[in-house]
Design a protein around this motif. Structure first.
Motif, PDB file in Angstrom:
ATOM      1  N   THR A   1       0.824  -1.201   0.000  1.00  0.00           N
ATOM      2  CA  THR A   1       0.000   0.000   0.000  1.00  0.00           C
ATOM      3  C   THR A   1       0.865   1.260   0.000  1.00  0.00           C
ATOM      4  N   MET A   2       0.502   2.207  -0.864  1.00  0.00           N
ATOM      5  CA  MET A   2       1.192   3.490  -0.904  1.00  0.00           C
ATOM      6  C   MET A   2       0.161   4.610  -0.977  1.00  0.00           C
ATOM      7  N   ASN A   3       0.336   5.617  -0.134  1.00  0.00           N
ATOM      8  CA  ASN A   3      -0.539   6.783  -0.139  1.00  0.00           C
ATOM      9  C   ASN A   3       0.235   7.980  -0.662  1.00  0.00           C
ATOM     10  N   ILE A   4      -0.439   8.776  -1.493  1.00  0.00           N
ATOM     11  CA  ILE A   4       0.209   9.897  -2.165  1.00  0.00           C
ATOM     12  C   ILE A   4      -0.625  11.156  -1.996  1.00  0.00           C
ATOM     13  N   THR A   5       0.072  12.265  -1.760  1.00  0.00           N
ATOM     14  CA  THR A   5      -0.573  13.574  -1.682  1.00  0.00           C
ATOM     15  C   THR A   5       0.198  14.539  -2.568  1.00  0.00           C
ATOM     16  N   ILE A   6      -0.544  15.293  -3.375  1.00  0.00           N
ATOM     17  CA  ILE A   6       0.061  16.363  -4.162  1.00  0.00           C
ATOM     18  C   ILE A   6      -0.452  17.676  -3.599  1.00  0.00           C
ATOM     19  N   SER A   7       0.478  18.558  -3.317  1.00  0.00           N
ATOM     20  CA  SER A   7       0.144  19.878  -2.792  1.00  0.00           C
ATOM     21  C   SER A   7       0.716  20.937  -3.718  1.00  0.00           C
ATOM     22  N   VAL A   8       0.057  22.098  -3.772  1.00  0.00           N
ATOM     23  CA  VAL A   8       0.566  23.224  -4.540  1.00  0.00           C
ATOM     24  C   VAL A   8       0.793  24.394  -3.591  1.00  0.00           C
ATOM     25  N   LYS A   9       1.746  25.224  -3.973  1.00  0.00           N
ATOM     26  CA  LYS A   9       2.079  26.374  -3.133  1.00  0.00           C
ATOM     27  C   LYS A   9       1.160  27.527  -3.480  1.00  0.00           C
ATOM     28  N   VAL A  10       0.435  28.018  -2.470  1.00  0.00           N
ATOM     29  CA  VAL A  10      -0.429  29.181  -2.609  1.00  0.00           C
ATOM     30  C   VAL A  10       0.120  30.211  -1.630  1.00  0.00           C
ATOM     31  N   GLU A  11       0.687  31.278  -2.169  1.00  0.00           N
ATOM     32  CA  GLU A  11       1.428  32.264  -1.391  1.00  0.00           C
ATOM     33  C   GLU A  11       2.533  31.520  -0.637  1.00  0.00           C
ATOM     34  N   ASN A  12       2.493  31.453   0.672  1.00  0.00           N
ATOM     35  CA  ASN A  12       3.541  30.766   1.438  1.00  0.00           C
ATOM     36  C   ASN A  12       3.069  29.469   2.059  1.00  0.00           C
ATOM     37  N   THR A  13       1.923  28.955   1.608  1.00  0.00           N
ATOM     38  CA  THR A  13       1.337  27.763   2.209  1.00  0.00           C
ATOM     39  C   THR A  13       1.205  26.648   1.181  1.00  0.00           C
ATOM     40  N   MET A  14       1.554  25.414   1.593  1.00  0.00           N
ATOM     41  CA  MET A  14       1.343  24.251   0.729  1.00  0.00           C
ATOM     42  C   MET A  14      -0.079  23.741   0.982  1.00  0.00           C
ATOM     43  N   VAL A  15      -0.884  23.661  -0.088  1.00  0.00           N
ATOM     44  CA  VAL A  15      -2.281  23.248   0.011  1.00  0.00           C
ATOM     45  C   VAL A  15      -2.458  21.903  -0.686  1.00  0.00           C
ATOM     46  N   PRO A  16      -2.879  20.856   0.061  1.00  0.00           N
ATOM     47  CA  PRO A  16      -3.130  19.550  -0.575  1.00  0.00           C
ATOM     48  C   PRO A  16      -4.270  19.676  -1.586  1.00  0.00           C
ATOM     49  N   VAL A  17      -4.070  19.109  -2.801  1.00  0.00           N
ATOM     50  CA  VAL A  17      -5.113  19.174  -3.825  1.00  0.00           C
ATOM     51  C   VAL A  17      -5.537  17.806  -4.339  1.00  0.00           C
ATOM     52  N   ILE A  18      -4.672  16.796  -4.238  1.00  0.00           N
ATOM     53  CA  ILE A  18      -5.017  15.465  -4.742  1.00  0.00           C
ATOM     54  C   ILE A  18      -4.505  14.413  -3.767  1.00  0.00           C
ATOM     55  N   GLY A  19      -5.317  13.390  -3.550  1.00  0.00           N
ATOM     56  CA  GLY A  19      -4.917  12.251  -2.722  1.00  0.00           C
ATOM     57  C   GLY A  19      -5.184  10.954  -3.469  1.00  0.00           C
ATOM     58  N   VAL A  20      -4.256   9.998  -3.349  1.00  0.00           N
ATOM     59  CA  VAL A  20      -4.389   8.707  -4.022  1.00  0.00           C
ATOM     60  C   VAL A  20      -3.920   7.615  -3.069  1.00  0.00           C
TER      61      VAL A  20
END
Length: 183
Positions: free
Chosen positions: A149-168
């Motif tokens: 099992t592997m869990n993945i999160t993609i986050s993007v930088k919005v100003e100075n904060t990393m915001v999670p946008v996708i989870g798998v």
């Protein structure tokens, strides 16, 4: 900005890569990194979801195959697809060691419709990869929960904060047929 299948394809490609990939920095960690890439190679499938933004709540599934780089360098090559409803998007990624760091791309890279891999780090059971497309910067984190099992999160930088946008969440596919059972 991006169509739903296109956005999901980019995110799923990044997740997929994380799922079957690792990225590291110092050349001294080359043996550890190479071992990690070998450990996460193989067939992976599983569901994902966009958790933020315009397409929040959109669900998709991915079917991916990863194989470690050949030779002495650490890295991985990924091929497969992700599906949203009736839309099926081919997925590909390549990560290669370059000096003391890693480079690579999802799909055809930031010059096309994909993302560039600009940095990375492999830890015991976790990979963190820096991703970039024009003014978009972010990170992909893939964590092995166990061998299957592997869990993945993609986050993007919005100003100075990393915001999670996708989870798998991906599961390793194993061939259960024993060699001696075929007659």
């Amino acid at each position: 900005m991006f169509s739903r299948p296109s956005l999901i394809a980019r995110g799923a490609a990044a997740f997929a890569l994380a799922a079957t990939v690792g990225v590291a920095t110092p050349a001294l960690s080359g043996g550890k990194d190479k071992a990690f890439f070998e450990k996460v190679s193989g067939q992976w499938t599983g569901p994902g979801e966009i958790v933020a933004g315009k397409y929040k709540g959109t669900k998709f599934t991915c079917d991916l195959a990863g194989e470690p780089a050949t030779g002495n360098d650490a890295g991985i090559k990924l091929d497969g697809f992700c599906r949203v409803g009736v839309f099926k998007q081919p997925m590909s990624a390549l990560i290669t060691q370059k000096g003391n760091s890693y480079t690579g791309k999802f799909l055809d890279g930031a010059d096309g419709k994909g993302l560039d891999i600009v940095s990375g780090n492999v830890a015991k059971d976790k990979v963190v990869v820096g991703i970039n497309r024009k003014k978009l910067n972010g990170a992909m984190i893939a964590r092995l929960q166990n061998d299957k099992t592997m869990n993945i999160t993609i986050s993007v930088k919005v100003e100075n904060t990393m915001v999670p946008v996708i989870g798998v969440s991906l599961n390793r596919q194993v061939d259960d047929i024993a060699v001696g059972s075929i007659k």
